[in-house]
Design an enzyme around this catalytic site. Structure first.
Site, PDB file in Angstrom:
ATOM      1  N   THR A 240      -9.071  -5.304  -0.459  1.00 42.16           N
ATOM      2  CA  THR A 240      -8.112  -4.555  -0.308  1.00 42.16           C
ATOM      3  C   THR A 240      -6.796  -5.266  -0.096  1.00 42.16           C
ATOM      4  O   THR A 240      -6.740  -6.466   0.497  1.00 42.16           O
ATOM      5  CB  THR A 240      -8.272  -3.265   0.459  1.00 42.16           C
ATOM      6  OG1 THR A 240      -7.165  -2.404   0.196  1.00 42.16           O
ATOM      7  CG2 THR A 240      -8.437  -3.774   1.793  1.00 42.16           C
ATOM      8  N   CYS A 241      -5.564  -4.564  -0.469  1.00 39.74           N
ATOM      9  CA  CYS A 241      -4.434  -5.282  -0.078  1.00 39.74           C
ATOM     10  C   CYS A 241      -3.141  -4.210   0.004  1.00 39.74           C
ATOM     11  O   CYS A 241      -3.681  -2.908   0.225  1.00 39.74           O
ATOM     12  CB  CYS A 241      -3.870  -6.431  -0.841  1.00 39.74           C
ATOM     13  SG  CYS A 241      -3.807  -5.903  -2.566  1.00 39.74           S
ATOM     14  N   GLY A 242      -2.011  -4.284  -0.557  1.00 35.01           N
ATOM     15  CA  GLY A 242      -1.297  -3.503  -0.612  1.00 35.01           C
ATOM     16  C   GLY A 242      -1.297  -2.599  -1.898  1.00 35.01           C
ATOM     17  O   GLY A 242      -1.150  -1.199  -1.622  1.00 35.01           O
ATOM     18  N   GLY A 244      -3.337  -3.654  -4.668  1.00 41.22           N
ATOM     19  CA  GLY A 244      -4.699  -4.228  -5.471  1.00 41.22           C
ATOM     20  C   GLY A 244      -4.437  -5.619  -6.184  1.00 41.22           C
ATOM     21  O   GLY A 244      -5.094  -5.844  -6.960  1.00 41.22           O
ATOM     22  N   TRP A 269      -3.649  -0.196  -0.138  1.00 43.82           N
ATOM     23  CA  TRP A 269      -3.170   0.541   0.893  1.00 43.82           C
ATOM     24  C   TRP A 269      -2.097   1.679   0.197  1.00 43.82           C
ATOM     25  O   TRP A 269      -1.585   2.774   0.970  1.00 43.82           O
ATOM     26  CB  TRP A 269      -2.413  -0.363   1.946  1.00 43.82           C
ATOM     27  CG  TRP A 269      -1.848   0.345   3.135  1.00 43.82           C
ATOM     28  CD1 TRP A 269      -0.662   0.619   3.601  1.00 43.82           C
ATOM     29  CD2 TRP A 269      -2.894   0.717   4.216  1.00 43.82           C
ATOM     30  NE1 TRP A 269      -0.894   1.438   4.788  1.00 43.82           N
ATOM     31  CE2 TRP A 269      -1.877   1.423   4.898  1.00 43.82           C
ATOM     32  CE3 TRP A 269      -4.077   0.442   4.234  1.00 43.82           C
ATOM     33  CZ2 TRP A 269      -2.590   1.970   6.185  1.00 43.82           C
ATOM     34  CZ3 TRP A 269      -4.792   1.237   5.413  1.00 43.82           C
ATOM     35  CH2 TRP A 269      -4.024   1.762   6.271  1.00 43.82           C
TER      36      TRP A 269
END
Length: 285
Positions: A240-242, A244, A269
């Protein structure tokens, strides 16, 4: 220099040696974060690796979703790539102007759509230019090519699946955002999002996987990064990240070290941080 693998990562020397291959297709997948005034497509038009096509991550996405650049429907991916002259039987190399940033997202998209003959250019356009290799400003000659999609649904997760994984602890969730955002000490670049991370997740900032020149670290160094983060790679991994994008750099790094049971949380996120019914943790993992 990359340990060349046409299914994950290739060096600039490898690409230069194969530049004239008839079944090679090169994609410029540059994307800039919100708030910048740079135009990725305009920069592509000014200078790109010979023969490269521009892959617009924001456009080749699911426009029905309110979330940014979600994975596109099969039919859209097929039609857009076919129009770009990219299809079955092609070896694809994807790069960006950062070094290694958004290109990994397109590598993951091709994998999601069942195409394994795709590699990220290690070091991207900056390394290519630093070596004084050829660029051009001419659009490529495009010929239609049939594209088949065999979507690999196990490679993508939604918020419900990630919430279950976080609650049960049966997956390792790895977050590619900077440590300050993971801890909740820094504001999110998109307004309206809570600060923090998915409970139980571990922080592997994507920058920790890269060398100063934007190339990916070697396999031993990558394993050391995952070990330092306390990542249990014996479990299936969800990245996961901000939004994708940089999460896919973790997926790419996992492939490089022989860890193949991994998926990407496409909403990341920007979805989790806005979803009112899922919990948020702050501080260190």
């Amino acid at each position: 220099m990359a340990d060349d693998d046409p299914g994950t990562l290739v060096s600039t020397a490898w690409l230069a040696a194969h530049l004239k291959d008839p079944d090679l297709r090169i994609l410029d997948a540059t994307m800039f974060m919100p708030g910048t005034d740079r135009d990725a497509e305009a920069e592509y038009e000014d200078a790109h690796i010979p023969g490269a096509r521009f892959f617009d991550i924001n456009s080749i996405s699911d426009q029905r979703s309110d979330l940014p650049h979600m994975a596109p429907p099969n039919e859209k991916f097929m039609s857009r790539l076919r129009a770009m002259g990219v299809g079955d039987g092609h070896q694809v190399v994807v790069y960006d102007t950062h070094g290694l940033f958004s290109a990994a997202r397109v590598w993951w998209l091709f994998r999601l759509m069942g195409h394994d003959d795709i590699a990220v250019l290690d070091g991207g356009l900056p390394k290519w230019l630093a070596e004084e290799r050829e660029v051009e400003d001419m659009p490529p000659v495009v010929r239609d090519r049939h594209m088949t999609v065999r979507r690999q649904n196990q490679m993508v997760k939604d918020v419900t699946q990630v919430a279950a994984a976080a609650k049960l602890g049966d997956h390792t969730i790895l977050d590619a955002r900077a440590a300050e955002r993971f801890r909740g000490d820094a504001p999110e670049p998109r307004e309206g999002l809570r600060k923090g991370h998915i409970p139980g997740s571990r922080n592997v900032p994507y920058t920790d996987l890269l060398n100063p020149d934007g190339t990916m670290k070697d396999q031993d160094a990558l394993r050391a990064v995952f070990d330092a983060a306390g990542a249990d790679l014996s479990k299936p991994v969800i990245t996961t990240c901000g939004s994708g994008t940089t999460a896919a750099i973790i997926n790419l790094a996992l492939e490089r070290i022989g860890v193949f049971d991994h998926a990407l949380y496409d909403g990341s996120w920007v979805e989790w941080g806005a979803f009112p019914t899922v919990p948020v943790a702050t501080g260190d993992a």
